[in-house]
Design a protein around this motif. Structure first.
Motif, short mmCIF file in Angstrom:
data_model
loop_
_atom_site.label_atom_id
_atom_site.label_comp_id
_atom_site.label_asym_id
_atom_site.label_seq_id
_atom_site.Cartn_x
_atom_site.Cartn_y
_atom_site.Cartn_z
N GLY A 1 -2.89 11.46 -7.44
CA GLY A 1 -2.92 12.64 -6.58
C GLY A 1 -1.54 13.27 -6.47
N TYR A 2 -0.54 12.42 -6.27
CA TYR A 2 0.85 12.91 -6.19
C TYR A 2 1.25 13.55 -7.52
CZ TYR A 2 5.96 12.67 -6.49
OH TYR A 2 7.27 12.97 -6.69
N THR A 25 1.18 -3.11 -9.35
CA THR A 25 0.08 -3.89 -8.77
C THR A 25 0.16 -5.34 -9.22
OG1 THR A 25 -1.35 -1.92 -8.75
CG2 THR A 25 -2.43 -4.06 -8.58
N HIS A 72 1.73 2.07 -12.23
CA HIS A 72 0.87 1.63 -11.12
C HIS A 72 0.30 0.25 -11.43
CE1 HIS A 72 -2.56 1.48 -8.35
NE2 HIS A 72 -1.99 2.47 -7.68
N LEU A 126 2.48 1.70 -3.55
CA LEU A 126 1.56 2.18 -4.59
C LEU A 126 1.17 3.64 -4.41
CD1 LEU A 126 -0.80 -0.92 -5.01
CD2 LEU A 126 0.98 -0.13 -6.57
N ARG A 127 1.25 4.14 -3.18
CA ARG A 127 0.92 5.56 -2.95
C ARG A 127 1.87 6.48 -3.73
NH1 ARG A 127 -0.43 4.05 2.45
NH2 ARG A 127 1.65 4.58 3.19
N GLU A 150 0.15 5.72 -14.75
CA GLU A 150 -0.92 4.71 -14.67
C GLU A 150 -0.40 3.33 -15.04
OE1 GLU A 150 -3.93 6.29 -17.22
OE2 GLU A 150 -4.85 7.51 -15.64
N SER A 167 0.84 -1.21 0.00
CA SER A 167 0.00 0.00 0.00
C SER A 167 0.86 1.24 0.00
CB SER A 167 -0.92 -0.01 1.23
OG SER A 167 -1.79 -1.12 1.18
N SER A 211 0.41 7.31 -7.09
CA SER A 211 -0.97 7.79 -7.11
C SER A 211 -1.09 9.01 -8.02
CB SER A 211 -1.44 8.13 -5.70
OG SER A 211 -0.74 9.27 -5.22
#
Length: 582
Positions: free
Chosen positions: A344-345, A473, A469, A338-339, A466, A335, A342
């Motif tokens: 958002g970052y 994942t 990410h 993966l942040r 993306e 977790s 993100s």
């Protein structure tokens, strides 16, 4: 000035969609606008009427006159363009295109099979729409670079070739059109052929390309020949060689892309399934050996055999407790990892970069900021890699535990590879540097063009994040996913062995029955394992790869296949396939 995509989607009737030039004033990208239907002007195509089609398609070349302020806002004013200066002096207006982009949905057999054609009118369009150079052209599967036999490679041709084509796309075909101008009757056919071959050699030398990828044709005579069904004229037009070469390259490249994807994914699945099959084989062998030993042992000796299985079950329960604790720790670390990726970052970083640019949209500022984004991205990748190593260490400990205590195949978790992420970011930095040092960006109002280029960069960076990410994942799911599957199979096998031994204890008939069942299971599991090996071997033999493909970087762009690398309206763009097509 209107780039045009031609494709087919059965979800919509034959039509042409036109994007108003005014949308250039917004920050919305072409990729986004393709998902916003209400901004497009749609005209139905009457495919049964040549005259109606001709009339409708005239919209592609529509122009209108605007004042200089509007031209600047839309990015169409170039102070160094003498024709613009003259037009402004004569009428006080500047001529601009009415439409920014066109989508033509047409039911041609090739288009129905997945072909997508992008036609870009020329140098001005390439400079005015940075998104074409940042994402659409580099993802093309093949490029037809169009020039004329009578002029050869002009200065503007060379500029487009150098800046947009040469290093961007793997498959490049150069077309020398209008060879019919040499058919003046003054030279013999042999002399004309010599002239054509000389022009091909000169063009190959100028572009640094193999002459086999250069085709001299007469498009106009080819069209006439097809309409009149004249095979002699069709052959002389040279179009057959171009069509055959293009078809061969498209099929070969599509085969390679799909082949690599299939082999990579399937080989990984088969390898994992092979491990599970081997656990079942080993367990069946152990069960068969235990049952045969039980058949010839005394009552007390059979208790020892049963006790061994019970002890092994206890060791499993102890190990599974350790696995669950380690799995929870890996989940928490995952977790955190993966942040870093993100959106958002990323949005915060891009917003800060845009704020730093302020109102001064210059090539210097653009270059400086993309270098800063690259630096941050590389640091981020290094931090993610370090965290990935920590996760891998925890996973390796779990693999070692089950290898030493339960006989699992000795293996390690795969490493997290961030090279693709770094290479993609560095590639954007290189493209930006080329853009900032190229005179092409002077063809439009610089402030406008740089802003558009920056917005296009943001879309590309978001796609890279993306994908990273998604890759991370997938890696996190895989890092102990195989071990988890193996543990499940091992537990099931242990339960079956214990149940069979308990059932066979003090019951000779049950021993014989269970031995028979165990022998059948062993044969079945061995056959499954052999089938997996044979399937993988057959898969590898069925896929042929061309190892000579380079990753070079047009002006008619073609894409083939289920993955739309041009981003046409009927298919979603993809970022995963590595080998580009034209």
């Amino acid at each position: 000035m209107c780039p045009t995509e031609i494709f087919w989607s059965d979800k919509e009737e034959p039509c042409i969609k036109l994007l108003p030039i005014e949308t250039r004033q917004s920050d919305d990208t072409l990729s986004y606008l393709k998902t916003t239907q209400d901004v497009w002007h749609k005209i139905r195509l009457d495919i049964n009427s040549a005259d109606a089609m001709k009339q409708t398609l005239r919209a592609l070349v529509q122009k209108r006159d605007v004042d200089i302020d509007t031209a600047k806002k839309l990015g169409f004013w170039n102070e160094d363009d003498s024709s613009m200066q003259r037009q402004l002096a004569e009428s006080g207006k500047v001529e601009i295109p009415v439409w920014r982009h066109a989508l033509i949905n047409y039911p041609h057999p090739l288009l129905k099979n997945g072909l997508v054609v992008l036609d870009t009118p020329g140098l001005n369009t390439m400079g005015a729409e940075p998104e074409l150079t940042l994402s659409i052209l580099p993802n093309a599967q093949a490029i037809l670079f169009l020039t004329a036999t009578d002029t050869g490679i002009t200065k503007s041709d060379m500029q487009i070739w150098t800046n947009y084509v040469q290093k961007r796309v793997a498959h490049k075909l150069v077309v020398l059109n209008k060879i019919d101008i040499l058919w003046d009757g003054l030279e013999s056919d042999a002399e004309v052929e010599l002239l054509i071959q000389k022009q091909i050699r000169n063009t190959a030398h100028e572009l640094g390309l193999d002459s086999q990828n250069i085709f001299a044709i007469s498009a106009q005579k080819a069209l006439v020949a097809k309409i009149r069904k004249d095979p002699a004229l069709l052959k002389r037009s040279g179009i057959n060689g171009l069509e055959n070469s293009l078809a061969e390259q498209m099929v070969q490249s599509k085969h390679e892309i799909l082949g690599r994807a299939v082999v990579t994914e399937c080989s990984n699945m088969i390898r994992a399934s092979r491990k599970l099959a081997q656990i079942r084989v080993d367990s069946a062998k152990n069960q068969l050996a235990e049952l045969r030993e039980l058949q010839h042992k005394s009552h007390d000796a059979s208790k020892e055999i049963l006790a061994k299985v019970v002890a092994e079950r206890k060791r499993y329960e102890s190990s599974i407790l350790t696995f669950n604790q380690g799995s929870e720790k890996i989940k928490r670390l995952s977790s955190k990892l993966l942040r870093h990726l993100s959106l958002g970052y990323l949005d915060t970083t891009l917003a800060q970069t845009k704020q730093d640019m302020g109102d001064s949209w210059t090539t210097v500022g653009l270059n400086r900021n993309i270098r800063e984004i690259t630096r941050l991205a590389i640091n981020l990748a290094e931090e993610i890699s370090i965290e990935g190593q920590i996760i891998k260490k925890h996973a390796d400990d779990l693999y070692q535990l089950f290898s030493s205590k339960h006989g699992f195949e000795k293996t390690e978790a795969v490493e997290l590879d961030m090279r693709h992420f770094i290479e993609n970011i560095q590639a954007l930095e290189k493209v930006t540097e080329e853009f900032c040092t190229s005179p092409v960006n002077l063809l439009t109002e610089k402030n406008f063009l740089i802003r558009k280029f920056f917005l296009g960069l943001g879309v590309q960076i978001q796609a890279i994040f993306e994908q990273a990410h998604l890759d991370c994942t997938r890696w996190l799911n895989q890092v102990i996913g195989e071990l988890k599957d193996q543990i499940g199979v091992h537990k099931s096998a242990l339960d079956q062995r214990a149940e069979s031994l308990m059932e066979s204890h003090n019951n000779a008939d049950k021993v014989i029955k269970n031995i028979t069942n165990a022998e059948k299971d062993l044969i079945k599991f061995q056959e499954q394992s052999n089938q997996l090996d044979a399937t993988l071997l057959k898969l590898m033999r069925s896929v042929k790869f061309n190892t000579d493909l380079s990753a070079d970087g047009k002006v008619v762009q073609l894409n083939m296949g289920t993955a739309n690398l041009t981003g046409s309206s009927n298919q979603k763009p993809t970022t995963k396939f590595d080998a580009p097509f034209i």
